[in-house]
Design a protein around this motif. Sequence first.
Motif, PDB file in Angstrom:
ATOM      1  N   ILE A   1      -0.251   0.096   7.132  1.00  0.00           N
ATOM      2  CA  ILE A   1       0.102   0.039   5.716  1.00  0.00           C
ATOM      3  C   ILE A   1       1.540   0.511   5.599  1.00  0.00           C
ATOM      4  N   ALA A   2       2.400  -0.377   5.102  1.00  0.00           N
ATOM      5  CA  ALA A   2       3.806  -0.052   4.891  1.00  0.00           C
ATOM      6  C   ALA A   2       4.043   0.043   3.386  1.00  0.00           C
ATOM      7  N   ILE A   3       4.560   1.183   2.956  1.00  0.00           N
ATOM      8  CA  ILE A   3       4.928   1.382   1.555  1.00  0.00           C
ATOM      9  C   ILE A   3       6.419   1.643   1.550  1.00  0.00           C
ATOM     10  N   ASP A   4       7.158   0.661   1.025  1.00  0.00           N
ATOM     11  CA  ASP A   4       8.614   0.675   1.092  1.00  0.00           C
ATOM     12  C   ASP A   4       9.026   0.885   2.550  1.00  0.00           C
ATOM     13  N   ASN A   5       9.682   1.992   2.890  1.00  0.00           N
ATOM     14  CA  ASN A   5      10.149   2.177   4.271  1.00  0.00           C
ATOM     15  C   ASN A   5       9.260   3.122   5.086  1.00  0.00           C
ATOM     16  N   ARG A   6       8.074   3.458   4.589  1.00  0.00           N
ATOM     17  CA  ARG A   6       7.163   4.348   5.317  1.00  0.00           C
ATOM     18  C   ARG A   6       5.963   3.555   5.807  1.00  0.00           C
ATOM     19  N   ARG A   7       5.474   3.921   6.992  1.00  0.00           N
ATOM     20  CA  ARG A   7       4.360   3.198   7.596  1.00  0.00           C
ATOM     21  C   ARG A   7       3.281   4.169   8.059  1.00  0.00           C
TER      22      ARG A   7
ATOM     23  N   THR B   1       1.836   1.826 -10.511  1.00  0.00           N
ATOM     24  CA  THR B   1       0.749   2.575  -9.878  1.00  0.00           C
ATOM     25  C   THR B   1       0.859   4.079 -10.119  1.00  0.00           C
ATOM     26  N   ARG B   2       1.963   4.568 -10.614  1.00  0.00           N
ATOM     27  CA  ARG B   2       2.094   5.998 -10.903  1.00  0.00           C
ATOM     28  C   ARG B   2       1.005   6.441 -11.885  1.00  0.00           C
TER      29      ARG B   2
ATOM     30  N   PHE C   1       0.272  10.331   1.300  1.00  0.00           N
ATOM     31  CA  PHE C   1      -0.001   8.893   1.251  1.00  0.00           C
ATOM     32  C   PHE C   1      -0.140   8.431  -0.196  1.00  0.00           C
ATOM     33  N   VAL C   2      -0.933   9.149  -0.982  1.00  0.00           N
ATOM     34  CA  VAL C   2      -1.159   8.766  -2.373  1.00  0.00           C
ATOM     35  C   VAL C   2       0.143   8.870  -3.165  1.00  0.00           C
ATOM     36  N   GLU C   3       0.950   9.898  -2.918  1.00  0.00           N
ATOM     37  CA  GLU C   3       2.232  10.034  -3.628  1.00  0.00           C
ATOM     38  C   GLU C   3       3.189   8.915  -3.240  1.00  0.00           C
ATOM     39  N   ALA C   4       3.219   8.524  -1.971  1.00  0.00           N
ATOM     40  CA  ALA C   4       4.062   7.406  -1.542  1.00  0.00           C
ATOM     41  C   ALA C   4       3.591   6.121  -2.223  1.00  0.00           C
ATOM     42  N   PHE C   5       2.305   5.961  -2.331  1.00  0.00           N
ATOM     43  CA  PHE C   5       1.725   4.809  -3.017  1.00  0.00           C
ATOM     44  C   PHE C   5       2.191   4.779  -4.476  1.00  0.00           C
ATOM     45  N   ALA C   6       2.105   5.920  -5.147  1.00  0.00           N
ATOM     46  CA  ALA C   6       2.481   6.000  -6.564  1.00  0.00           C
ATOM     47  C   ALA C   6       3.956   5.735  -6.788  1.00  0.00           C
ATOM     48  N   ALA C   7       4.795   6.194  -5.875  1.00  0.00           N
ATOM     49  CA  ALA C   7       6.241   6.051  -6.035  1.00  0.00           C
ATOM     50  C   ALA C   7       6.775   4.733  -5.475  1.00  0.00           C
ATOM     51  N   GLY C   8       5.940   4.027  -4.730  1.00  0.00           N
ATOM     52  CA  GLY C   8       6.392   2.821  -4.043  1.00  0.00           C
ATOM     53  C   GLY C   8       6.593   1.632  -4.960  1.00  0.00           C
TER      54      GLY C   8
END
Length: 169
Positions: free
Chosen positions: A92-98, A155-156, A126-133
């Motif tokens: 799962i890649a969210i913006d530049n994080r995997r 998604t925030r 993970f959830v915060e990266a999801f929200a900010a992505g």
Amino acid sequence: MRLLALALAAALAMAAPVSAQQVRDIANVNGWRAYVAQSDSGVLCGMGTDANRVGRYFWIKVERLRGELHGFVQVGDRSWNVRQEARGRIVIAIDNRRAELNYIGTGSPEMIEASYQGAFNNFINFVEAFAAGYRMQVIFPGERVEPWSADLRGTRAVTEAFLACARRI
């Protein structure tokens, strides 16, 4: 928050509350929703989408099992036919994080459930990266499945409702 992060770091893994008996939406934005449900094992909180016109879905859920909070990610496609014990990995890649997740087939042939391992320090990150992505991509290394992409704008609000629900269970 720290206690929640520690409790949820144990497991993470992608379908709507299939085993839920009573489901109530608590947020809806841009095709994503957060919900609270009563399942056979108690209250669970979830967020995700099945709004995809090609029958794909992505869900994150948290429930209390044997007194501890556990997180899961479920991913599915209504056209799949996955063996119950099939094993593999997804990224799962969210913006530049995997994050790399190991999955196992479930009792439903159209769904896999993944356990969390990887680049995010814990479930909350993970959830915060999801929200900010802005963009999420789900990649299936070694499988004949094209990567999936999803728009995460909005998604925030869904994530905040999900986390508030998770703090209450």
